[in-house]
Design a protein around this motif. Structure first.
Motif, PDB file in Angstrom:
ATOM      1  N   MET A 194       2.693  16.633   8.932  1.00 12.71           N
ATOM      2  CA  MET A 194       3.347  15.660   8.046  1.00 12.71           C
ATOM      3  C   MET A 194       2.294  14.942   7.214  1.00 12.71           C
ATOM      4  O   MET A 194       1.277  14.482   7.730  1.00 12.71           O
ATOM      5  CB  MET A 194       4.139  14.646   8.883  1.00 12.71           C
ATOM      6  CG  MET A 194       4.914  13.643   8.044  1.00 12.71           C
ATOM      7  SD  MET A 194       5.912  12.548   9.102  1.00 12.71           S
ATOM      8  CE  MET A 194       6.658  11.532   7.841  1.00 12.71           C
ATOM      9  N   ASN A 195       2.521  14.867   5.901  1.00 13.29           N
ATOM     10  CA  ASN A 195       1.571  14.225   5.013  1.00 13.29           C
ATOM     11  C   ASN A 195       1.549  12.716   5.231  1.00 13.29           C
ATOM     12  O   ASN A 195       2.577  12.096   5.500  1.00 13.29           O
ATOM     13  CB  ASN A 195       1.928  14.513   3.556  1.00 13.29           C
ATOM     14  CG  ASN A 195       1.771  15.978   3.211  1.00 13.29           C
ATOM     15  OD1 ASN A 195       0.936  16.669   3.800  1.00 13.29           O
ATOM     16  ND2 ASN A 195       2.556  16.457   2.254  1.00 13.29           N
ATOM     17  N   ALA A 196       0.365  12.122   5.100  1.00 11.93           N
ATOM     18  CA  ALA A 196       0.238  10.672   5.239  1.00 11.93           C
ATOM     19  C   ALA A 196       0.904   9.986   4.051  1.00 11.93           C
ATOM     20  O   ALA A 196       0.931  10.534   2.934  1.00 11.93           O
ATOM     21  CB  ALA A 196      -1.236  10.297   5.306  1.00 11.93           C
ATOM     22  N   PRO A 197       1.458   8.791   4.245  1.00 11.19           N
ATOM     23  CA  PRO A 197       2.043   8.042   3.130  1.00 11.19           C
ATOM     24  C   PRO A 197       1.015   7.838   2.018  1.00 11.19           C
ATOM     25  O   PRO A 197      -0.155   7.524   2.288  1.00 11.19           O
ATOM     26  CB  PRO A 197       2.443   6.709   3.781  1.00 11.19           C
ATOM     27  CG  PRO A 197       2.613   7.025   5.231  1.00 11.19           C
ATOM     28  CD  PRO A 197       1.596   8.080   5.529  1.00 11.19           C
ATOM     29  N   LYS A 198       1.431   8.014   0.787  1.00 11.72           N
ATOM     30  CA  LYS A 198       0.497   8.000  -0.338  1.00 11.72           C
ATOM     31  C   LYS A 198      -0.026   6.617  -0.681  1.00 11.72           C
ATOM     32  O   LYS A 198      -1.076   6.491  -1.322  1.00 11.72           O
ATOM     33  CB  LYS A 198       1.166   8.626  -1.565  1.00 11.72           C
ATOM     34  CG  LYS A 198       1.467  10.102  -1.405  1.00 11.72           C
ATOM     35  CD  LYS A 198       2.102  10.678  -2.658  1.00 11.72           C
ATOM     36  CE  LYS A 198       2.367  12.169  -2.500  1.00 11.72           C
ATOM     37  NZ  LYS A 198       3.004  12.756  -3.710  1.00 11.72           N
ATOM     38  N   LEU A 199       0.689   5.575  -0.290  1.00 13.39           N
ATOM     39  CA  LEU A 199       0.272   4.225  -0.650  1.00 13.39           C
ATOM     40  C   LEU A 199      -0.040   3.362   0.567  1.00 13.39           C
ATOM     41  O   LEU A 199       0.003   2.140   0.496  1.00 13.39           O
ATOM     42  CB  LEU A 199       1.360   3.551  -1.506  1.00 13.39           C
ATOM     43  CG  LEU A 199       1.721   4.251  -2.814  1.00 13.39           C
ATOM     44  CD1 LEU A 199       2.784   3.460  -3.562  1.00 13.39           C
ATOM     45  CD2 LEU A 199       0.494   4.450  -3.701  1.00 13.39           C
ATOM     46  N   LEU A 200      -0.361   3.990   1.661  1.00  9.51           N
ATOM     47  CA  LEU A 200      -0.679   3.257   2.876  1.00  9.51           C
ATOM     48  C   LEU A 200      -1.882   2.348   2.645  1.00  9.51           C
ATOM     49  O   LEU A 200      -2.903   2.765   2.111  1.00  9.51           O
ATOM     50  CB  LEU A 200      -0.992   4.237   4.009  1.00  9.51           C
ATOM     51  CG  LEU A 200      -1.080   3.654   5.418  1.00  9.51           C
ATOM     52  CD1 LEU A 200       0.268   3.076   5.831  1.00  9.51           C
ATOM     53  CD2 LEU A 200      -1.522   4.725   6.409  1.00  9.51           C
ATOM     54  N   GLY A 201      -1.735   1.089   3.011  1.00 11.07           N
ATOM     55  CA  GLY A 201      -2.812   0.132   2.833  1.00 11.07           C
ATOM     56  C   GLY A 201      -2.818  -0.554   1.483  1.00 11.07           C
ATOM     57  O   GLY A 201      -3.644  -1.439   1.234  1.00 11.07           O
ATOM     58  N   ARG A 202      -1.897  -0.177   0.615  1.00  7.74           N
ATOM     59  CA  ARG A 202      -1.845  -0.776  -0.720  1.00  7.74           C
ATOM     60  C   ARG A 202      -0.862  -1.939  -0.737  1.00  7.74           C
ATOM     61  O   ARG A 202       0.088  -2.005   0.038  1.00  7.74           O
ATOM     62  CB  ARG A 202      -1.416   0.268  -1.763  1.00  7.74           C
ATOM     63  CG  ARG A 202      -2.162   1.579  -1.716  1.00  7.74           C
ATOM     64  CD  ARG A 202      -3.595   1.463  -2.194  1.00  7.74           C
ATOM     65  NE  ARG A 202      -3.677   1.211  -3.632  1.00  7.74           N
ATOM     66  CZ  ARG A 202      -3.713   2.163  -4.564  1.00  7.74           C
ATOM     67  NH1 ARG A 202      -3.650   3.439  -4.216  1.00  7.74           N
ATOM     68  NH2 ARG A 202      -3.827   1.850  -5.838  1.00  7.74           N
ATOM     69  N   THR A 203      -1.076  -2.857  -1.678  1.00  4.56           N
ATOM     70  CA  THR A 203      -0.161  -3.977  -1.896  1.00  4.56           C
ATOM     71  C   THR A 203       0.307  -3.932  -3.340  1.00  4.56           C
ATOM     72  O   THR A 203      -0.513  -3.906  -4.268  1.00  4.56           O
ATOM     73  CB  THR A 203      -0.838  -5.326  -1.612  1.00  4.56           C
ATOM     74  OG1 THR A 203      -1.259  -5.359  -0.246  1.00  4.56           O
ATOM     75  CG2 THR A 203       0.136  -6.477  -1.841  1.00  4.56           C
ATOM     76  N   ALA A 204       1.618  -3.893  -3.535  1.00  9.12           N
ATOM     77  CA  ALA A 204       2.198  -3.750  -4.870  1.00  9.12           C
ATOM     78  C   ALA A 204       3.149  -4.901  -5.181  1.00  9.12           C
ATOM     79  O   ALA A 204       3.794  -5.446  -4.284  1.00  9.12           O
ATOM     80  CB  ALA A 204       2.947  -2.422  -4.982  1.00  9.12           C
TER      81      ALA A 204
END
Length: 254
Positions: free
Chosen positions: A1-11
């Motif tokens: 399973m691919n890791a979430p693309k925005l993990l660790g980001r704040t939007a």
């Protein structure tokens, strides 16, 4: 399973209580980001947040980091406060907008001012204060850059009667995007724009959807989720800068 693309980001996503903004907030949260949902109505934002969690299909909806914050984009102090209180913010989506359906000669000054203040001036304020904070805290050394995404419109360059002020505001967003892409890139901040055509939202329900659909080569309106796909690409791709992403079902070709 691919890791979430925005993990660790704040939007932060403006106009997040409905339509395209809501879809972008949902997509970003599902990709692991902490998302600040911004809008004028706290009640509407809370309702949208709860609906996103319900519809997400995530096994544990409580794990989705969605926050509802009342925020009028027209007020500079609101942007200053947001930058101060959320210095870790590294994605900004300027999606707040109000539309127009009146000939210019019959449009009063007050609605004109509201459209320009919400659609364009608010985005300029956001790019100024959040962009400055992003440049100060550039995280490109962590393997990714910060990103600003401005949601424009096909009407920025395709004439439709009765939309002049709205079109002018959305064209202004494209000028803002290209200028800041050059200005901010050396500090590791990317600036991009999405140019949606007719998308099935509350804003388009009174604009003759059936007629518009007949003119679109793909013969249908777009969906907010499809615009959210584009926003995710721009946020996650560290080489996307000054990218003006057209998403109109081919309407600009005819």
């Amino acid at each position: 399973m691919n890791a979430p693309k925005l993990l660790g980001r704040t939007a932060a996503v403006t106009g997040a209580s409905r339509g395209i903004g809501k879809a972008i907030a949902m997509r970003f949260a599902m990709e692991g980001a902490r998302v600040l949902m911004l809008g004028r109505s706290q009640e509407a934002l809370i309702g949208a947040r709860d609906e996103i969690k319900k519809l997400s299909g995530v096994q544990d909806p409580s794990s989705m980091r969605l926050e509802a914050h009342e925020h009028d984009v027209r007020v500079p102090e609101n942007w200053k406060y947001l930058a101060k209180m959320t210095p870790e913010l590294d994605i900004l989506v300027n999606c707040a907008g109000i539309t127009q359906n009146s000939l210019l000669a019959r449009t009063d000054p007050k609605p004109m001012e509201d459209i320009l203040a919400t659609n364009l001036q608010g985005a300029i304020y956001g790019c100024k204060w959040i962009g400055r904070q992003m440049m100060r805290n550039c995280r490109s050394t962590d393997g990714y850059t910060s990103c600003i995404i401005n949601v424009s419109s096909l009407l920025a360059f395709k004439g439709v009667a009765g939309t002049s002020v709205y079109a002018a505001s959305k064209a202004g967003l494209l000028g803002l995007t290209t200028s800041l892409a050059a200005e901010y890139a050396p500090a590791g901040v990317r600036v991009n724009a999405i140019v949606p055509g007719y998308i099935a939202t509350d804003m388009t329900k009174d604009l003759g959807n059936l007629v518009a659909k007949m003119k679109i080569p793909l013969n249908r309106l777009g969906t907010p989720d499809e615009v959210a796909d584009a926003a995710l690409f721009l946020a996650a791709n560290d080489y996307a800068s000054n990218c003006i992403l057209n998403l109109d079902g081919g309407l600009s070709a005819v």
